[in-house]
Design a protein around this motif. Structure first.
Motif, PDB file in Angstrom:
ATOM      1  N   ILE A  23       0.962  -1.148   0.165  1.00 33.14           N
ATOM      2  CA  ILE A  23      -0.076   0.019   0.100  1.00 33.14           C
ATOM      3  C   ILE A  23       0.921   1.279  -0.150  1.00 33.14           C
ATOM      4  O   ILE A  23       0.550   2.175  -0.759  1.00 33.14           O
ATOM      5  CB  ILE A  23      -0.993   0.104   1.244  1.00 33.14           C
ATOM      6  N   ALA A  24       2.102   1.239   0.534  1.00 37.74           N
ATOM      7  CA  ALA A  24       2.886   2.239   0.847  1.00 37.74           C
ATOM      8  C   ALA A  24       3.479   2.526  -0.645  1.00 37.74           C
ATOM      9  O   ALA A  24       3.777   3.993  -0.984  1.00 37.74           O
ATOM     10  CB  ALA A  24       4.144   2.083   1.807  1.00 37.74           C
ATOM     11  N   ILE A  25       3.648   1.689  -1.445  1.00 34.90           N
ATOM     12  CA  ILE A  25       4.334   1.598  -2.603  1.00 34.90           C
ATOM     13  C   ILE A  25       3.221   2.256  -3.552  1.00 34.90           C
ATOM     14  O   ILE A  25       3.716   3.057  -4.459  1.00 34.90           O
ATOM     15  CB  ILE A  25       4.835   0.312  -3.521  1.00 34.90           C
ATOM     16  N   ALA A  26       1.985   1.721  -3.512  1.00 30.04           N
ATOM     17  CA  ALA A  26       0.798   2.382  -3.940  1.00 30.04           C
ATOM     18  C   ALA A  26       0.608   3.900  -3.897  1.00 30.04           C
ATOM     19  O   ALA A  26       0.659   4.755  -4.793  1.00 30.04           O
ATOM     20  CB  ALA A  26      -0.389   1.708  -3.881  1.00 30.04           C
ATOM     21  N   VAL A  27       0.792   4.245  -2.450  1.00 28.91           N
ATOM     22  CA  VAL A  27       0.722   5.954  -2.275  1.00 28.91           C
ATOM     23  C   VAL A  27       1.804   6.524  -2.744  1.00 28.91           C
ATOM     24  O   VAL A  27       1.641   7.540  -3.494  1.00 28.91           O
ATOM     25  CB  VAL A  27       0.623   5.827  -0.834  1.00 28.91           C
ATOM     26  N   GLU A  28       3.114   5.836  -2.736  1.00 25.35           N
ATOM     27  CA  GLU A  28       4.278   6.796  -3.309  1.00 25.35           C
ATOM     28  C   GLU A  28       4.227   6.935  -4.856  1.00 25.35           C
ATOM     29  O   GLU A  28       4.574   7.817  -5.398  1.00 25.35           O
ATOM     30  CB  GLU A  28       5.782   5.840  -2.819  1.00 25.35           C
ATOM     31  N   ARG A  29       3.763   5.616  -5.518  1.00 21.29           N
ATOM     32  CA  ARG A  29       3.959   5.781  -7.292  1.00 21.29           C
ATOM     33  C   ARG A  29       2.597   6.085  -7.624  1.00 21.29           C
ATOM     34  O   ARG A  29       2.177   6.052  -8.872  1.00 21.29           O
ATOM     35  CB  ARG A  29       4.468   4.224  -7.665  1.00 21.29           C
ATOM     36  N   ARG A  30       1.524   6.690  -6.618  1.00 25.47           N
ATOM     37  CA  ARG A  30       0.401   7.172  -7.192  1.00 25.47           C
ATOM     38  C   ARG A  30      -0.427   6.050  -8.168  1.00 25.47           C
ATOM     39  O   ARG A  30      -0.902   6.321  -9.125  1.00 25.47           O
ATOM     40  CB  ARG A  30       0.386   8.399  -8.081  1.00 25.47           C
ATOM     41  N   LEU A  31      -0.421   4.696  -7.570  1.00 27.18           N
ATOM     42  CA  LEU A  31      -1.098   3.622  -8.471  1.00 27.18           C
ATOM     43  C   LEU A  31      -2.518   3.789  -7.956  1.00 27.18           C
ATOM     44  O   LEU A  31      -2.977   4.270  -6.802  1.00 27.18           O
ATOM     45  CB  LEU A  31      -0.529   2.488  -7.897  1.00 27.18           C
ATOM     46  N   THR A  32      -3.434   3.262  -8.843  1.00 31.47           N
ATOM     47  CA  THR A  32      -4.758   2.990  -8.894  1.00 31.47           C
ATOM     48  C   THR A  32      -5.274   1.911  -8.076  1.00 31.47           C
ATOM     49  O   THR A  32      -4.346   0.965  -8.270  1.00 31.47           O
ATOM     50  CB  THR A  32      -5.443   3.308 -10.134  1.00 31.47           C
ATOM     51  N   VAL A  33      -6.453   1.733  -7.854  1.00 35.00           N
ATOM     52  CA  VAL A  33      -6.781   0.593  -6.972  1.00 35.00           C
ATOM     53  C   VAL A  33      -6.869  -0.598  -7.873  1.00 35.00           C
ATOM     54  O   VAL A  33      -6.724  -1.861  -7.822  1.00 35.00           O
ATOM     55  CB  VAL A  33      -8.168   0.727  -6.453  1.00 35.00           C
ATOM     56  N   ASP A  34      -7.211  -0.181  -9.473  1.00 33.43           N
ATOM     57  CA  ASP A  34      -7.199  -1.340 -10.329  1.00 33.43           C
ATOM     58  C   ASP A  34      -5.944  -1.694 -10.866  1.00 33.43           C
ATOM     59  O   ASP A  34      -5.772  -3.129 -10.938  1.00 33.43           O
ATOM     60  CB  ASP A  34      -7.974  -0.575 -11.744  1.00 33.43           C
ATOM     61  N   GLN A  35      -4.918  -0.879 -10.611  1.00 33.34           N
ATOM     62  CA  GLN A  35      -3.364  -1.329 -11.015  1.00 33.34           C
ATOM     63  C   GLN A  35      -3.202  -2.470  -9.978  1.00 33.34           C
ATOM     64  O   GLN A  35      -2.371  -3.337 -10.227  1.00 33.34           O
ATOM     65  CB  GLN A  35      -2.682  -0.132 -10.863  1.00 33.34           C
ATOM     66  N   VAL A  36      -3.353  -2.016  -8.704  1.00 36.37           N
ATOM     67  CA  VAL A  36      -3.071  -2.815  -7.524  1.00 36.37           C
ATOM     68  C   VAL A  36      -3.543  -3.975  -7.559  1.00 36.37           C
ATOM     69  O   VAL A  36      -2.992  -5.245  -7.433  1.00 36.37           O
ATOM     70  CB  VAL A  36      -3.168  -2.030  -6.288  1.00 36.37           C
TER      71      VAL A  36
END
Length: 483
Positions: free
Chosen positions: A439-452
């Motif tokens: 989740i920290a990577i998702a926040v840092e890299r501005r990933l969307t919920v679909d990408q994760v």
């Protein structure tokens, strides 16, 4: 990392060898600077010697005790034969003297390892009390009683002196019955009844650990709930776990004073009630170690609390003086101190710098279960600070959680309305400190919920609940945005 090319060798002097000072010294040495580190207690500072390393080692022991005591839920039973040949069910016993000896040994070993790493990198280490002399020098008291001095001049100064437990005039620690968190490791036996004053991160962690080690624990909280600055759902889960484990939690109860008795302590609350116990732990915050080290004389701006005011690259109001760690007004986490130390040196020596953002910092509370968080919170959404959608998924339905006997916990995701970009998250679970990383990577890299959600998670695994929550957010986000 290749050394930068300077017209002349740059020099860096650092006061304090905790996480911030240590990382600053390593980074500066890697960039080819002449580095001097001043530390009074030992490399690693209080974080390694009396705080983070020993406390988390104590918590690891408590976790092991819980795993043994709850093994019967998984069908594992421990028995010993009595004299009549019939099985006896043994009890889990904690040898606190042995536990404390082990964790203090681990702390010292970690400190020694860090010292060796610094010396190998070419860092000069001076043992003593350092103070600024203007904006380009550090004076170090190295002899007993402050009789011997060493003076170090440097182009860049880094202050990383940490903080100490806050003491109250009406509850002065004596190191035997009334204790700060740095004094717990002198106890030879498990306290019969530990009263913890303060329900923030430190108070909650030690209350959880000593409860799971077998002590009777009373937690005194002046607020409506424990962990008042954390996610409300996470705090509610922990409070339920604490009470189920036998802990007495006194919310909306402010401790007025703590006094020692012949064989214990008595805590008097603001409403006149009293709580008696064998020991009392004071977890009422910390005070930065910034007094009397020449900061004001050097022109460094301090907050009213005594913390050093720094910007996002850890720079103070004086251009060549930087600060890192709990002595600053940024965020009191060891990981943040380390990053501030590196960032300060990179900025001072002209390397690439990415300014720190509080919204991307991951934090963890080492209770049982752990609470990990990153980015915006649900309260931020409710307060209008972030335009987001919140989704919480209980872990009880996770197949891996069922296999290992997990009863409590959840995954909570905060995503931006419309775009579905992950802007925050909370996990309550065993080893949440490890689970929060994607989740920290998702926040840092501005990933969307679909990408994760398209990332494969092992089945069965607790991380599967993260992808499950992200998939659920796809539909929730569409509904919230009117798509």
């Amino acid at each position: 990392m290749a050394s930068l090319s300077f017209e002349r060798t740059q020099s860096v002097a650092i006061i304090g060898g905790g996480p911030g000072g240590y990382e600053a010294a390593i980074a500066a040495a890697q960039l080819g600077a002449e580095v001097t580190l001043v530390e009074r207690a030992g490399v690693g500072g209080s974080a390694v010697i009396t705080d983070v390393v020993p406390s988390k080692s104590l918590i690891a022991t408590a976790d092991a005790a819980v795993a043994i005591s709850e093994a019967s839920d998984l069908g594992v039973q421990f028995f010993a034969k009595g004299s009549d040949g019939k099985p006896l069910k043994p009890q889990v016993a904690i040898n606190l003297a042995a536990v404390n000896k082990r964790l203090l040994t681990l702390a010292r070993q970690q400190s020694d390892d860090m010292r060796s790493t610094l010396l190998e990198a070419g860092v000069r280490i001076i043992n003593g009390h350092g103070r600024l002399e203007g904006d380009h020098a550090v004076v170090v008291s190295t002899g007993p009683g402050g009789t011997d001095f060493d003076r170090v001049e440097a182009d860049t100064l880094v202050v990383s002196v940490g903080a100490s437990p806050r003491r109250l005039p009406s509850a002065m620690p004596d190191g035997e019955r009334i204790l700060t968190w740095t004094q717990l490791y002198d106890m030879k036996e498990l306290p019969k009844h530990l009263i913890v004053v303060g329900s923030g991160v430190t108070g909650a962690e030690f209350a959880s650990a000593y409860m799971n080690l077998g002590a009777q624990v009373t937690l005194i909280s002046s607020r409506d709930q424990i962990l008042p600055s954390e996610d409300a759902d996470a705090a509610a889960v922990l409070e339920k776990v604490f009470k189920r484990g036998g802990m007495k939690v006194l919310n909306k109860s402010r401790a007025e004073k703590v006094e020692r008795t012949d064989d214990g302590v008595v805590v008097t609350l603001a409403d006149g009630r009293t709580v008696e116990g064998s020991h009392c732990l004071l977890a009422v915050g910390s005070i930065p170690n910034t007094a009397g080290i020449g900061l004001e004389e050097a022109g460094v701006q301090l907050a009213d609390s005594g913390h050093i005011v720094v910007n996002r690259v850890a720079r103070t109001s004086v251009p060549n003086i930087y600060a890192a760690g709990d002595c600053t007004d940024f965020m009191p986490l060891a990981s943040v101190a380390s990053m501030q130390g590196r960032t300060a040196v990179f900025h001072a020596l002209g390397d690439i710098v990415i300014p720190l953002e509080k919204g991307r910092i991951t934090a963890n509370i080492f209770t049982a279960p752990e609470v990990a968080s990153v980015g915006f919170t649900e309260q931020d959404v409710l307060d209008g600070k972030a335009d987001g959608v919140v989704h919480k998924l209980p872990l009880a339905a996770n197949p891996r959680a069922k296999m290992i006997g997990m009863k409590d916990g959840f995954v909570k995701i905060i995503a931006r309305t419309g775009s579905g970009t992950v802007i925050g998250g909370v996990i309550v679970a065993p080893r949440a400190s490890e689970l929060i990383y994607p989740i920290a990577i998702a926040v840092e890299r501005r990933l969307t919920v679909d990408q994760v959600s398209r990332v494969f998670a092992v089945y069965p695994s607790l991380t599967g609940s993260i992808t499950d929550a992200m998939r659920a957010m796809h539909l929730v986000n569409r509904q919230e945005s009117g798509a």
